[in-house]
Design a protein around this motif. Structure first.
Motif: not given
Length: 409
Positions: A175-180, A182-187, A220-225
């Protein structure tokens, strides 16, 4: 009229053939197998009919029927026994043949009649010149660009299934747009590594931050966020019974593997498309943002530009033309795109237009103008109109063999 007309109704196993004399009367009709032997028999009978009637010209036609007619077209083009005659080969749009047959409402539906209708259509001569390309370079490129089209479609469908699975497993993250993306490597690493929302919520913030940083390759510029947002979404997600959750982990993992496999296929196709495209000199790659793959997709479907007399003919061939509704003094202003057209060419033109909008000021302004003109279907309409504008440009570049020079702002 010194011509023989040969209509061929192609099937997966057999081809029905109807040979029509110049005056429209029947010479013969028969069926042959859709294989090399059947094609050779067809050729011999056509040659015999030409010699018997003392004719030197022959027009052969068949409907576009996926792959079933391609081999026959190649055979007829290369056949030595037919080469001593003036021959033309037309691959007809099935819709055109059907509409032509509607003029004979009493005709039954069978293969022999369909072959007759094709021959009669050829005799009337209202045949589009943009149906058959006799340069094999275009056909070779077309095989690759169409395969890429289907691969992209498969990837789109798999992504939709993946999002459904993701909602089941991590409803909050879906539901949330957290990653740029959802198909990226980190996500994808997060979705694969953690088996349930509880596992994701329980890990320490520092450990999750490190995990996201590593999988995202420090992008990610702010991975903790991001890590905090992921954990908050995990806490708000639905919890599934363990049995259901385990099955969802399995299907989600398979979906991710499928997407990766398709992406590898697309990359391999892109590489081969670029290699094959080098064999066809053109100026389309001078247009910013389009690149060799989209240019190849367009060229593969258009073929030799001289097959088309105007840019409007290309637009209609691609399905980028609008139907007309007029009666007396009334003419509708809002009409739909025609339902016919080459869907592969339409796809690559729209993709190219979308890329050009991002790279060219003139096309960006045009897109924005058309986007603001209406309140619904804004992107779809604006993109179609931008693609139609692009057709005019591509036609001129190919016709004059010149490079694109952008309009200075």
């Amino acid at each position: 009229m010194n011509q023989l007309f040969v209509g061929i109704d192609v099937g997966s196993r057999n081809n029905a053939v109807y040979i029509m004399l110049p005056d429209g009367s029947k010479h013969s009709s028969y069926s042959v197998q859709n294989n090399l032997g059947g094609a050779q028999s067809l050729s011999k009978r056509v040659v015999a009919a030409l010699m018997e009637q003392g004719l030197s010209n022959v027009i052969l036609g068949l409907e576009a029927t996926s792959v079933y007619g391609d081999n026959l077209v190649c055979f007829l083009r290369e056949d030595g026994s037919l080469s001593r005659f003036n021959k033309k080969i037309h691959v007809l749009n099935p819709k055109q043949v059907k509409k032509f047959k509607d003029a004979y409402p009493e005709l039954p539906k069978n293969d022999a009649i369909d072959a007759f209708v094709i021959a009669d259509n050829l005799r009337f001569g209202r045949i589009s010149a943009a149906n058959y390309m006799d340069d094999y370079r275009y056909k070779a490129l077309q095989n690759l660009t169409r395969a890429r089209f289907y691969a992209v479609q498969n990837l789109t469908r798999e992504k939709q299934r993946f999002m459904n699975y993701l909602f089941m497993k991590f409803s909050g993250l879906a539901q949330e747009k957290i990653f740029s993306s959802n198909y990226g490597a980190a996500a994808l690493a997060v979705f694969e590594e953690f088996e349930s929302p509880d596992d994701l919520a329980a890990i320490s913030l520092d450990a999750l931050t490190t995990f996201i940083t590593e999988k995202g390759k420090n992008r990610f510029p702010n991975p903790e966020k991001v890590a905090k947002a992921v954990q908050a979404a995990a806490r708000g997600s639905y919890r599934l019974p363990k049995t259901v959750n385990d099955s969802m982990n399995q299907v989600l993992s398979i979906s991710i593997s499928s997407m990766r496999a398709i992406q590898v296929q697309i990359k391999a196709l892109d590489k081969e498309i670029e290699r094959q495209f080098e064999n066809i000199p053109n100026t389309l790659t001078s247009v910013p943002g389009i690149g060799p793959v989209f240019s190849a997709g367009i060229i593969a479907e258009i073929g030799e530009i001289n097959r088309f007399k105007t840019h409007a003919a290309i637009a209609k061939y691609a399905g980028l033309a609008w139907s007309q509704h007029q009666s007396g003094q009334f003419e509708a202003q809002n009409t739909r795109l025609i339902r016919s057209g080459n869907r592969f060419l339409k796809y690559y033109l729209c993709e190219a237009a979308n890329a050009l909008v991002r790279c060219d000021t003139e096309y960006r302004c045009y897109y924005d103008l058309k986007y603001k003109e209406v309140n619904k279907y804004q992107h779809k309409r604006a993109l179609a109109l931008t693609a139609r504008k692009l057709v005019r440009l591509l036609f001129r570049l190919l016709k004059d063999n010149r490079l694109y020079i952008p309009v200075m702002a």
